[in-house]
Write a protein that holds these residues in place. Structure first.
Motif, short mmCIF file in Angstrom:
data_model
loop_
_atom_site.label_atom_id
_atom_site.label_comp_id
_atom_site.label_asym_id
_atom_site.label_seq_id
_atom_site.Cartn_x
_atom_site.Cartn_y
_atom_site.Cartn_z
N CYS A 399 0.51 -1.12 0.02
CA CYS A 399 -0.19 0.03 -0.12
C CYS A 399 1.48 1.44 -0.17
CB CYS A 399 -1.06 0.16 1.32
SG CYS A 399 -2.53 -1.17 0.75
N ASN A 400 1.93 1.10 1.03
CA ASN A 400 3.56 2.62 1.20
C ASN A 400 3.44 2.65 -0.85
OD1 ASN A 400 2.55 2.41 3.26
ND2 ASN A 400 4.47 1.63 4.47
N VAL A 401 3.80 2.00 -1.28
CA VAL A 401 4.21 1.85 -2.93
C VAL A 401 3.06 1.93 -3.41
CG1 VAL A 401 5.19 0.21 -4.40
CG2 VAL A 401 5.96 0.11 -2.12
N ALA A 402 2.43 1.73 -3.34
CA ALA A 402 1.33 2.01 -4.17
C ALA A 402 0.55 3.16 -4.04
CB ALA A 402 -0.63 1.23 -3.95
N GLU A 403 0.42 3.70 -3.08
CA GLU A 403 -0.12 5.30 -2.69
C GLU A 403 1.19 6.40 -3.47
OE1 GLU A 403 -1.12 7.20 2.13
OE2 GLU A 403 1.17 6.63 1.61
N LYS A 404 2.26 6.12 -3.59
CA LYS A 404 3.13 6.82 -4.50
C LYS A 404 2.36 7.04 -5.85
CE LYS A 404 5.67 6.72 -0.27
NZ LYS A 404 4.89 6.05 0.09
N GLY A 405 1.62 6.42 -6.38
CA GLY A 405 0.96 7.10 -7.76
C GLY A 405 0.66 6.18 -8.64
N PRO A 406 0.88 6.67 -10.20
CA PRO A 406 0.41 5.76 -11.06
C PRO A 406 1.55 4.90 -11.39
CG PRO A 406 -0.58 7.97 -11.58
CD PRO A 406 0.32 8.18 -10.26
N ALA A 407 2.66 4.95 -11.63
CA ALA A 407 3.96 4.55 -12.08
C ALA A 407 4.27 3.53 -11.14
CB ALA A 407 5.13 5.50 -12.15
#
Length: 484
Positions: A399-407
């Protein structure tokens, strides 16, 4: 204490996602509280029975025999040392301990011999007092209170064995009684311990770490004990001894690592520890541990690894931008090496590593990017089925990774993260399912093309199970988790 709150992902479609985030914040608060309250209060016992071949008494002595032993010791006969040995073995029984301390002048007699000039008698008396200190009866421990000032005095002695015995006796008394701790503080226990911290003897340092760790776990430690520790030379020496553990012996390093952990959990001294360079020092140590365990069989290093992970993770939980101090990809590699090496034999280390990974990736894009660029995501995904704790924390990191955005979401998709979510999502565990749903929400929020919502709900759930589950739980706003 697990001390990081992952930041929210921002508004999404409907109120269900907000509810999920609120529930997760509550779960993490509960985790932090549980970790903060998880203490390692214990007593240690040093015995020489194996060396002298004596048989340990298993039955309590009758009161008349205890009285006779005491009278024999008090008479000062030539066999006093032998009588003290018999008394010491008798005091290994709790009931006999209680009978002994109730006898008039019993503890006073032992203290008199303990402070005497005959070294062998002094040592035997010290061992008797040590047996009493190990009692689970608080009344027995408090009966030993008159000896505390002498124990502190003898810490400056020349006999390593005697000093070690005094340290563990002190530590046992500290565990049992707040009254003992309140007596020791004005007697100067913290300055005395500080004067011992540069001892060249590993046994003395390990005993010192034991006493200090018991003091730092006391309920009054944040207000009465930790300020005294911070005003001494102990913090910098604790950090030095922890970080030199791989070279000079892990026993003392383990004890002092737990000491640092308890100080960090108090929230009273983290700025001081950070200023001393604790974060880069512990990071370097963790990298050295990973290198050590990957090259050889290193039994016992897991005992050092656990408190080091907790210290580092909890220091990073401070709102001070600490992640910027350790933007080093080697730390991520070290974490995954540790998890790989300890997965089978010491699985309790895995959640500790994942919580540190969570704290690294919570706010800092550097570590999210490194996790993907170093191709560590497959290894992380493989940890999800290991345990409930590993699933929750591993999904939190994702989730922490996904929260950083579309890329970042696109890279998660390319690493085949989505198919692996079907298993956790179908589990009855609400924590795992909730975290899994939040990850899906973030992926669909940043990359709507991943939703494939045009798939009819009439398709088989096995083929499109994650879409069905996500639809029923979030997009329809159901208040409860629905199993397929």
């Amino acid at each position: 204490m697990w001390g990081r709150r992952r930041r929210g992902a921002g508004p999404g479609p409907g109120g269900a996602a907000e509810e999920l985030r609120a529930r997760r914040r509550e779960r993490e608060a509960a985790l932090r509280k549980a970790r903060r309250q998880e203490q390692l209060v214990s007593k240690r016992l040093l015995r020489e029975d194996e060396q002298d071949g004596a048989e340990v008494l298993l039955q309590p002595l009758p009161e008349d025999e205890v009285s006779e032993l005491l009278r024999g010791v008090q008479r000062g006969s030539e066999d006093r040392k032998t009588l003290l040995r018999r008394l010491r073995r008798a005091l290994q029984d709790k009931e006999t301990q209680q009978k002994f301390v109730r006898l008039d002048g019993s503890v006073r007699t032992l203290i008199g011999l303990f402070t005497g000039s005959l070294a062998d008698v002094q040592m035997e008396a010290a061992r008797c007092l040590h047996e009493l200190s190990h009692s689970s009866d608080a009344a027995v421990a408090e009966a030993c209170m008159p000896v505390t000032s002498y124990l502190l005095t003898y810490l400056s002695g020349h006999s390593v064995e005697f000093v070690e015995l005094c340290l563990y006796t002190l530590g046992n008394l500290v565990v049992e009684s707040e009254a003992v701790r309140k007596q020791l503080l004005p007697q100067g226990i913290v300055p005395v311990l500080a004067s011992c911290v540069q001892s060249p003897h590993e046994a003395v340092l390990e005993g010192l770490g034991y006493v200090l760790s018991q003091l730092l776990q006391a309920k009054e430690a944040p207000t009465e004990i930790i300020p005294l520790v911070l005003d001494s030379v102990l913090p910098q020496h604790m950090l030095r001894l922890v970080c030199s553990g791989l070279k000079s012996g892990t026993g003392a390093a383990v004890e002092f690592a737990w000491c640092l952990h308890y100080i960090v959990c108090s929230h009273t001294a983290n700025a001081t520890l950070i200023a001393l360079g604790a974060i880069p020092a512990l990071t370097s140590l963790l990298c050295d541990i990973a290198s050590e365990i990957s090259q050889s069989i290193s039994e016992g290093l897991e005992l050092l690894t656990c408190p080091v992970l907790r210290c580092l993770g909890n220091l990073l939980a401070e709102e001070t931008g600490c992640e910027a101090q350790i933007q080093d990809e080697r730390l991520l590699v070290a974490l995954f090496v540790v998890m790989q090496c300890y997965l089978q034999k010491h699985p309790f280390i895995i959640p500790e590593c994942l919580w540190l990974l969570n704290n690294l990736t919570a706010d800092e894009p550097f570590f999210c990017s490194a996790l993907l660029s170093l191709d560590l995501l497959p290894a992380l995904l493989q940890l999800l089925p290991c345990s409930q704790a590993a699933s929750v924390l591993g999904l939190t990191v994702l989730c922490n990774v996904a929260e950083k955005g579309p890329a970042y979401c696109q890279q998660l998709h390319q690493q085949a993260a989505l198919p692996l979510l079907l298993g956790p999502l179908a589990l009855p565990d609400p924590e795992v399912a909730g975290q899994c749903l939040e990850l899906l929400h973030l992926l669909f929020l940043h990359c709507p093309q991943l939703c494939f919502l045009q798939v009819p709900r009439t398709q088989t759930r096995d083929q499109h199970g994650w879409i069905y589950l996500f639809w029923t739980r979030v997009w329809q706003g159901s208040g409860e988790f629905l199993r397929p």
